[in-house]
Enzyme design. Structure first.
Site, short mmCIF file in Angstrom:
data_model
loop_
_atom_site.label_atom_id
_atom_site.label_comp_id
_atom_site.label_asym_id
_atom_site.label_seq_id
_atom_site.Cartn_x
_atom_site.Cartn_y
_atom_site.Cartn_z
N LYS A 41 36.15 73.49 70.27
CA LYS A 41 35.67 74.27 71.42
C LYS A 41 36.85 74.86 72.18
CE LYS A 41 31.34 72.00 72.85
NZ LYS A 41 30.82 71.11 73.90
N SER A 128 26.98 73.01 82.35
CA SER A 128 28.25 73.70 82.65
C SER A 128 28.17 75.16 82.20
CB SER A 128 29.40 73.00 81.94
OG SER A 128 29.53 71.67 82.39
P1 ADP Z 1 27.20 70.34 79.39
O1 ADP Z 1 26.11 70.13 78.39
O2 ADP Z 1 26.69 70.64 80.76
O3 ADP Z 1 28.29 71.26 78.93
P2 ADP Z 1 28.83 67.98 78.82
O4 ADP Z 1 29.08 68.32 77.42
O5 ADP Z 1 30.00 67.83 79.71
O6 ADP Z 1 27.87 68.96 79.60
O7 ADP Z 1 27.87 66.74 78.90
C1 ADP Z 1 28.28 65.44 79.06
C2 ADP Z 1 27.06 64.54 79.25
O8 ADP Z 1 26.45 64.83 80.51
C3 ADP Z 1 25.96 64.73 78.21
O9 ADP Z 1 25.42 63.47 77.91
C4 ADP Z 1 24.95 65.58 78.92
O10 ADP Z 1 23.65 65.38 78.41
C5 ADP Z 1 25.09 65.06 80.34
N1 ADP Z 1 24.64 66.03 81.32
C6 ADP Z 1 25.15 67.25 81.57
N2 ADP Z 1 24.47 67.88 82.55
C7 ADP Z 1 23.49 67.02 82.95
C8 ADP Z 1 22.44 67.08 83.90
N3 ADP Z 1 22.25 68.18 84.65
N4 ADP Z 1 21.62 66.00 84.03
C9 ADP Z 1 21.80 64.93 83.24
N5 ADP Z 1 22.77 64.81 82.32
C10 ADP Z 1 23.61 65.84 82.16
#
Ligand code: ADP
Length: 157
Positions: A41, A128
């Site tokens: 990524k 994000s």
């Molecule tokens: P994103 O999918 O937002 O790019 P990440 O890859 O940083 O986020 O995700 C890290 C963890 O945080 C994952 O388990 C994802 O499901 C969780 N997560 C991200 N956003 C949320 C949210 N709004 N509510 C609950 N869990 C979340």
């Protein structure tokens, strides 16, 4: 000591992430939020910037450590003496991928459990990616990210 790891890209950290980290902190002795370096990524923020932003919005969580790691989460957990990975689950769309990850991690590190924490209803549709998209069009992101990091995001995107 019961240690939980909350892994992610945090590119950037949203209110949804903070909610999961806070709630995990109430259940475990110690929580480690770790920025995983994913070589496939191309992130918007550097690893250091992402770690710094997490620290700035989580100062109120006393039992939290913020870290970054390039490698397998199964190995990282072993190194940190953590027994649990906590993953936030938004919609059904998260499930397929998380299921695969959890089963793979179980093979790589049988002592490590993956637990899923239900998203806060308020942040169910928050990611994000959504934040980056709104910021790209100069939209108002204050509903989605903490004020401490809002300007950094708008300046970058
Ligand atoms: P994103 O999918 O937002 O790019 P990440 O890859 O940083 O986020 O995700 C890290 C963890 O945080 C994952 O388990 C994802 O499901 C969780 N997560 C991200 N956003 C949320 C949210 N709004 N509510 C609950 N869990 C979340």
């Amino acid at each position: 000591m019961r240690i939980a790891i909350v892994p992610g890209s945090f590119d950037p950290i949203t209110k949804g992430h903070v909610d999961i980290i806070e709630r995990t902190g109430k259940l475990f002795d110690k929580v480690i939020a770790v920025v995983l370096v994913n070589p496939t990524k191309k992130p918007t923020f550097t690893t250091e910037e992402r770690v710094d932003m997490i620290k700035r919005v989580t100062g109120h969580i006393p039992n939290l450590e913020v870290d970054s790691y390039s490698g397998l989460l199964a190995d990282y957990a072993r190194m940190k003496g953590a027994q649990t990975l906590v993953k936030g689950l938004r919609a059904v769309s998260d499930f397929e991928y998380e299921f695969q990850q959890a089963l793979t991690n179980k093979i790589l590190n049988p002592d490590l459990e993956t637990m899923f924490m239900m998203t806060n209803q308020k942040y169910m549709y928050l990611s994000s990616t959504i934040v980056r998209q709104i910021a790209a069009f100069d939209g108002d992101i204050s509903e989605f990210v903490l004020p401490e990091i809002k300007d950094d995001i708008l300046e970058r995107i």
